[in-house]
Write a protein that holds these residues in place. Structure first.
Motif, PDB file in Angstrom:
ATOM      1  N   ILE A   1     -18.810 -35.260  -2.654  1.00  0.00           N
ATOM      2  CA  ILE A   1     -19.154 -35.177  -1.307  1.00  0.00           C
ATOM      3  C   ILE A   1     -19.495 -33.506  -0.977  1.00  0.00           C
ATOM      4  O   ILE A   1     -18.564 -32.628  -1.416  1.00  0.00           O
ATOM      5  N   LEU A   2     -20.075 -33.455   0.279  1.00  0.00           N
ATOM      6  CA  LEU A   2     -20.065 -32.117   1.014  1.00  0.00           C
ATOM      7  C   LEU A   2     -19.245 -32.246   2.242  1.00  0.00           C
ATOM      8  O   LEU A   2     -19.817 -33.354   3.291  1.00  0.00           O
ATOM      9  N   THR A   3     -18.482 -31.487   2.544  1.00  0.00           N
ATOM     10  CA  THR A   3     -18.041 -31.292   3.973  1.00  0.00           C
ATOM     11  C   THR A   3     -18.269 -30.025   4.562  1.00  0.00           C
ATOM     12  O   THR A   3     -18.111 -28.819   3.849  1.00  0.00           O
ATOM     13  N   ALA A   4     -18.792 -29.970   6.049  1.00  0.00           N
ATOM     14  CA  ALA A   4     -18.816 -28.977   6.822  1.00  0.00           C
ATOM     15  C   ALA A   4     -17.671 -28.895   7.827  1.00  0.00           C
ATOM     16  O   ALA A   4     -17.250 -29.925   8.186  1.00  0.00           O
ATOM     17  N   SER A   5     -17.187 -27.670   8.109  1.00  0.00           N
ATOM     18  CA  SER A   5     -16.223 -27.455   9.222  1.00  0.00           C
ATOM     19  C   SER A   5     -16.578 -26.247  10.286  1.00  0.00           C
ATOM     20  O   SER A   5     -17.204 -25.482   9.982  1.00  0.00           O
TER      21      SER A   5
ATOM     22  N   ILE B   1     -13.448 -31.006  10.837  1.00  0.00           N
ATOM     23  CA  ILE B   1     -14.556 -31.051  10.103  1.00  0.00           C
ATOM     24  C   ILE B   1     -15.670 -31.616  10.979  1.00  0.00           C
ATOM     25  O   ILE B   1     -15.873 -32.359  11.842  1.00  0.00           O
ATOM     26  N   THR B   2     -16.911 -31.142  10.776  1.00  0.00           N
ATOM     27  CA  THR B   2     -18.070 -31.431  11.583  1.00  0.00           C
ATOM     28  C   THR B   2     -19.281 -32.157  11.031  1.00  0.00           C
ATOM     29  O   THR B   2     -20.287 -32.641  11.669  1.00  0.00           O
ATOM     30  N   ALA B   3     -19.252 -32.300   9.706  1.00  0.00           N
ATOM     31  CA  ALA B   3     -20.284 -33.145   9.037  1.00  0.00           C
ATOM     32  C   ALA B   3     -19.760 -33.554   7.579  1.00  0.00           C
ATOM     33  O   ALA B   3     -18.985 -32.531   6.917  1.00  0.00           O
TER      34      ALA B   3
END
Length: 459
Positions: free
Chosen positions: A106-110, A87-89
């Motif tokens: 929540i939002l998660t970026a990968s 996960i990057t953010a």
């Protein structure tokens, strides 16, 4: 989950090793965190913590998992699985005030080039976007407009339903490293050495389309920008890999103060417009800022610096606050500051005023205490010494939390539930106020005895 009672103090350094690192004894009388809970759920580096509400937080890292925790008890509430790479953010996406449904999202970026929207109350994966051409490195929510932005090799604008509203062209292979919102429907993006100002064009009666326009590029940094934050309604601040710190006007984007090429002693410097954070060239990256109404706090290499906005000068510093680079800092109530480092430690500092001593005047230019400006070369060393001695405040170590075995990436502070830290050792530690926890346990015991009829009060 493990509960430990802890004593204070860092182990004494060997006699052969001489370090300017400030230490503290076993009796840390001002350190409230004397108990800890060790939380295990991750299988790789835990890089991110985000607060969901007054008693919950989420953790995420290189194993691609998001875990929701109870900050009071340390109980694992939910485990969210959906990403296939690190996960990057991560960021919260609050519900609108007028919205009837108040689910916490929540939002998660990968690195798998996806962004997932999660419902933190149920653990449900609400929606997933997988149309990115590069890894999303940062996310920002503009709650006023009920949209969110993703930053990778380009900048994309999305609504709550995850419809792509508009996007920029390809910006850079290095990607956007940080985003902040500024007035007039603008955002600032850090892209390598550059800051790019974008303006959002919202739908009107004439056009229902969204658009994002590049307004200006600020090319004042000479190396990659690592930190970018708003500090008040008038200014934002940036810090770079080589120790450049620049304060900007938030309305017209002009430089209020800066220092460039500080490693070159022959450079001509403007004493009123520069910042110089002098440490070893390999130990000057500015990883993080925090702030309050009076000061900006900067994590520079292994050190901590306090810059007073009204006095326009550094009022306190610890040039060697940790053994390794400081990664994250936060201001607490009562003039306290917490820092964590690659050395695995978490330290608590108190900003104190020094006793007024007779001293010669010190130049008031921005960060003059580090010896830049048009100073007579023959007198430069004595002047530097006088300047350092004349800082009106000091950062005093009042707590040293030793629990992690590897780099501490960041932390969260809960006023009622303690401090949460995450680390490259795959662990999360919940540091508890020992006196408060002891009182709560005693209260629960008395309540249980009273319920069972075992408590008899003497008359």
């Amino acid at each position: 989950m493990l509960r430990w009672l802890i004593g204070g103090g860092r182990e004494p350094q060997g006699l052969a090793e001489k370090s300017p690192l400030q230490t503290i004894g076993e009796e840390q009388t001002q350190n409230p965190y004397t108990e800890l809970l060790v939380l295990k759920a991750h299988h790789d580096i835990v890089r991110f913590l985000v607060q969901l509400d007054e008693y919950r937080f989420a953790s995420a890292g290189d194993d691609g998992i998001v875990v929701v925790w109870n900050a009071q008890t340390g109980e694992k509430l939910l485990e969210l699985n959906g990403h296939t790479q690190k996960i990057t953010a991560i960021i919260t996406f609050p519900s609108l005030e007028v919205c009837e449904e108040k689910n916490q999202l929540i939002l998660t970026a990968s690195a798998d080039r996806t962004v997932i929207v999660w419902d933190c109350d149920t653990g449900r994966q609400v929606q997933k976007v997988s149309c990115f051409q590069s890894t999303v490195k940062c996310l920002i929510v503009l709650q006023r407009l009920d949209i969110w932005l993703s930053g990778g090799n380009d900048l994309c604008v999305w609504n709550r339903k995850l419809d792509l509203l508009c996007k920029t062209s390809h910006l850079s292979d290095t990607g956007i490293s940080a985003l902040i919102e500024i007035p007039k429907n603008c955002v600032v993006a850090a892209v390598g050495k550059e800051l790019i100002i974008f303006r959002l064009v919202t739908p009107t009666g004439e056009s229902l389309e969204w658009d994002i326009l590049e307004i200006k590029r600020l090319l004042d940094h000479q190396d990659n920008i690592l930190s970018l934050v708003n500090i008040n309604d008038l200014s934002f601040v940036t810090g770079s890999h080589v120790g450049e710190m620049i304060i900007w006007n938030i309305l017209d984007w002009t430089v209020q103060a800066r220092e460039c090429n500080f490693w070159d002693p022959s450079a001509q410097l403007d004493t009123q417009q520069e910042i110089k954070l002098c440490q070893k060239p390999n130990d000057i990256s500015i990883h993080h800022f925090t702030w309050d109404e009076e000061n900006v706090f900067a994590a520079v290499g292994r050190g901590l610096y306090v810059y007073n906005l009204q006095m326009k000068r550094v009022i306190a510093c610890q040039k060697t606050a940790h053994d390794s680079s400081v990664l994250h800092i936060a201001k607490l109530p009562n003039r306290q500051l917490i820092s964590c480092s690659e050395d695995g430690s978490v330290r608590i500092w108190e900003l104190r005023e020094k006793q007024q001593l007779a001293a010669e005047p010190v130049p008031t230019g921005f960060f003059n205490m580090w010896g830049f400006g048009r100073v007579n070369k023959q007198a430069s060393q004595p002047v530097k010494k006088q300047q350092e001695n004349a800082t009106p405040c000091s950062l005093e170590l009042i707590g040293d939390l030793i629990g992690h075995s590897s780099s501490v990436e960041m932390f969260l502070y809960f006023e009622d539930h303690g401090l949460v830290t995450c680390s490259a050792d795959h662990l999360i530690i919940l540091w508890k106020n020992g006196e408060r926890e002891s009182g709560l346990r005693s209260l629960k015991l008395f309540q249980k005895l009273e319920e069972n009829g075992d408590l008899h009060l003497a008359v």
